[in-house]
Design an enzyme around this catalytic site. Structure first.
Site, PDB file in Angstrom:
ATOM      1  N   ASP A  32       0.997  -1.282  -0.085  1.00 16.65           N
ATOM      2  CA  ASP A  32      -0.248  -0.075   0.028  1.00 16.65           C
ATOM      3  C   ASP A  32       0.814   1.260   0.138  1.00 16.65           C
ATOM      4  OD1 ASP A  32      -2.038   1.799   0.209  1.00 16.65           O
ATOM      5  OD2 ASP A  32      -2.497   1.295   2.393  1.00 16.65           O
ATOM      6  N   ILE A  33       1.138   1.712  -1.085  1.00 12.11           N
ATOM      7  CA  ILE A  33       1.998   3.095  -1.233  1.00 12.11           C
ATOM      8  C   ILE A  33       1.181   4.376  -0.848  1.00 12.11           C
ATOM      9  CG2 ILE A  33       3.422   4.416  -2.877  1.00 12.11           C
ATOM     10  CD1 ILE A  33       4.457   1.539  -2.528  1.00 12.11           C
ATOM     11  N   GLU A 160      11.118  15.809 -21.398  1.00 14.07           N
ATOM     12  CA  GLU A 160      10.159  14.982 -22.117  1.00 14.07           C
ATOM     13  C   GLU A 160       9.414  15.887 -23.305  1.00 14.07           C
ATOM     14  OE1 GLU A 160       6.310  12.691 -22.541  1.00 14.07           O
ATOM     15  OE2 GLU A 160       6.846  14.817 -21.991  1.00 14.07           O
ATOM     16  N   ASP A 297      -0.433   2.112  -6.191  1.00 12.81           N
ATOM     17  CA  ASP A 297      -0.306   0.953  -5.569  1.00 12.81           C
ATOM     18  C   ASP A 297      -0.221   0.032  -6.716  1.00 12.81           C
ATOM     19  OD1 ASP A 297      -0.936   1.597  -3.028  1.00 12.81           O
ATOM     20  OD2 ASP A 297      -3.254   1.241  -3.269  1.00 12.81           O
TER      21      ASP A 297
END
Length: 471
Positions: A32-33, A160, A297
């Protein structure tokens, strides 16, 4: 993310069917980030932009401050970091490259995101969101205490928005031998769009296994996905051009959400996924935190999974194994506890040989344990405990833990649980787990497995080929 190659189209979408996992990597516990920590990184990027003319564009102070912030966080967590500079038409830009200094350097799993914004705004969704998610995942892995099988590397790309210049520079300056070591590159560009979709890259057949693992992860969380051909819009393109497997996720840019997509995902049909795409309003208020939470997550799931993927095609090394009878082929020899769980029953397969330890699977309230005492040399610089585990269950509720097995170290009067696996971690094949036990060097400890089952519906935890190695 760069502008669409097809004006007004946004992205090229494939059919939104769901696909089963490609089994290209071993299953892993899904971390669970922390969305709170990730949001804090985004608050910092907004603050940097606000203090530097309102943007974080290549060649300007806001971008360099963003790169310095990311590098400082990774340095403090123990990563080996490099600030790679290169020239652009807008001035000097930088890639931040961070490597976790553990795991096999011949097999590199990489994740990345672009850190720069356009010149007209702070770029908090595009692509502060992807960068903050990759950063927090890297920090969480460093804090997890795990020992990866493979080398983990994270890239935060500059320029980018000027044509994928940072990622191209990085790839083009990697020696051929180093390019060959990159087994997978995962890209995350815009993952918190305010009217979000859940898109999975589908533009590189070499990455289909990782693509399918992402789809399977979201499916397991009851989130439907659609495939997307990102073409040359983001930084995976440089890796893809070399034949490196790539995959990634995306929550949508200037494309319009259809009625069918709104039915599937919620949000507003007929509106852009991100109405502030490449505009000054792409601020800290231009985020959907539910999308951000789900997406980070997913990043964590892939990093945890692919960190342990076996790219060698062989069994884990056992030459320095300090455990005796680690594959249980000598029956109960050297093991204590409920040694009746050691069996050659054909009802559950062994990982190798015929014997294994089969804890639980009783379908009633019970506890079983198995252990072995082992001395870890004080001269060791690192020590790890690995095991192969297969979990099958009759439990049907998808989010409730009913039955568990704990991996523990008993150090005198102190018992520490290194990891807990449950009915939620069910898998149709063996999965290798690797845990750091360096802190116990110079001690004699007991490696212990403790299974616990509730009053109904079996869960079988089958363990084999345990190894405690020190070097």
């Amino acid at each position: 993310m760069r502008k669409s190659l097809v004006p007004g189209l946004g992205v090229v979408l494939a059919a939104g069917a769901l696909f089963a996992t490609g089994n290209s990597a071993e299953a892993a516990d899904s971390p669970d980030i922390s969305v709170t920590n990730t949001k804090a990184h985004l608050d910092k990027l907004q603050s940097i932009a606000t203090s530097n003319g309102g943007d974080r564009y290549t060649g300007r102070a806001g971008y360099k401050a963003s790169a310095d912030y990311v590098k400082a966080k990774l340095d403090a967590a123990g990563y080996t970091t490099t600030l790679q500079s290169f020239s652009t038409s807008a001035g000097t830009s930088y890639n931040v490259i961070a490597e976790w200094p553990h795991g096999d350097a011949n097999h590199v799993v990489m994740a990345g995101s672009h850190l720069d914004s356009v010149s007209s705004g702070p770029g908090i969704n595009d692509n502060g969101s992807g960068s903050a998610g990759v950063l927090e995942t890297a920090l969480a892995y460093a804090a997890s205490g795990q020992t990866p099988k493979n080398r983990l590397r994270f890239g935060f790309w500059g320029a980018e928005e000027l044509g994928l210049l940072g990622s191209k520079y990085y790839v083009n300056n990697l020696p051929a031998a180093e390019r060959d070591k990159v087994e997978l590159y995962l890209n995350f560009d815009m993952i918190a769009s305010p009217n979000p979709g859940y898109f999975v890259y589908d533009d590189n057949p070499a990455g289909n296994g990782a693509r399918d693992d992402l789809v399977a992860y979201f499916t397991g969380k009851s989130v439907q996905t659609e495939f997307i051909d990102v073409q040359g819009r983001s930084d995976h393109a440089a890796f893809r051009s070399l034949g490196i497997p790539t995959a990634g996720t995306f929550s949508g840019a200037e494309g319009t959400k259809t009625s069918a997509q709104a039915t599937k995902w919620g949000g507003t049909a007929g509106s852009a996924f991100d109405p502030c795409y490449h505009r000054s309003c792409d601020t800290i208020n231009n985020l959907d935190l539910t999308s951000l939470d789900r997406q980070i997550d997913a990043i964590g799931h892939m990093i945890w999974m692919y960190a342990q993927k076996d790219y060698t095609g062989g069994p884990p090394p056992t030459g320095d194994n300090l455990l005796q009878n680690p594959g249980f082929e000598s029956g109960t020899a050297n093991w204590t506890g409920n040694t009746g769980v050691i069996t050659n029953s054909t009802s559950r397969p062994a990982h190798t040989g015929s014997y294994k330890a089969w804890l639980q699977g009783n379908g009633r309230s019970s506890t079983e344990n198995l252990g072995q005492s082992v001395a870890i040399p004080g001269t060791a610089t690192a020590a790890s405990l690995s095991l192969w585990i297969r979990i099958d269950t009759a439990e049907t509720t998808g989010s409730t833990v009913y039955d568990t097995v704990k991996v523990q170290i008993v150090d005198g009067p102190t018992t520490t649980t290194l990891a807990t696996y449950s009915n939620l971690n069910k898998s149709t094949s063996y999965v290798q787990k690797t845990l750091d036990v360096t802190q116990y060097k110079g001690k004699t400890v007991t490696v212990k497995f403790v299974g616990q089952e509730d009053s109904s519906l079996q869960t079988s935890f089958v363990i084999d080929d345990v190894a405690l190695t020190a070097g």
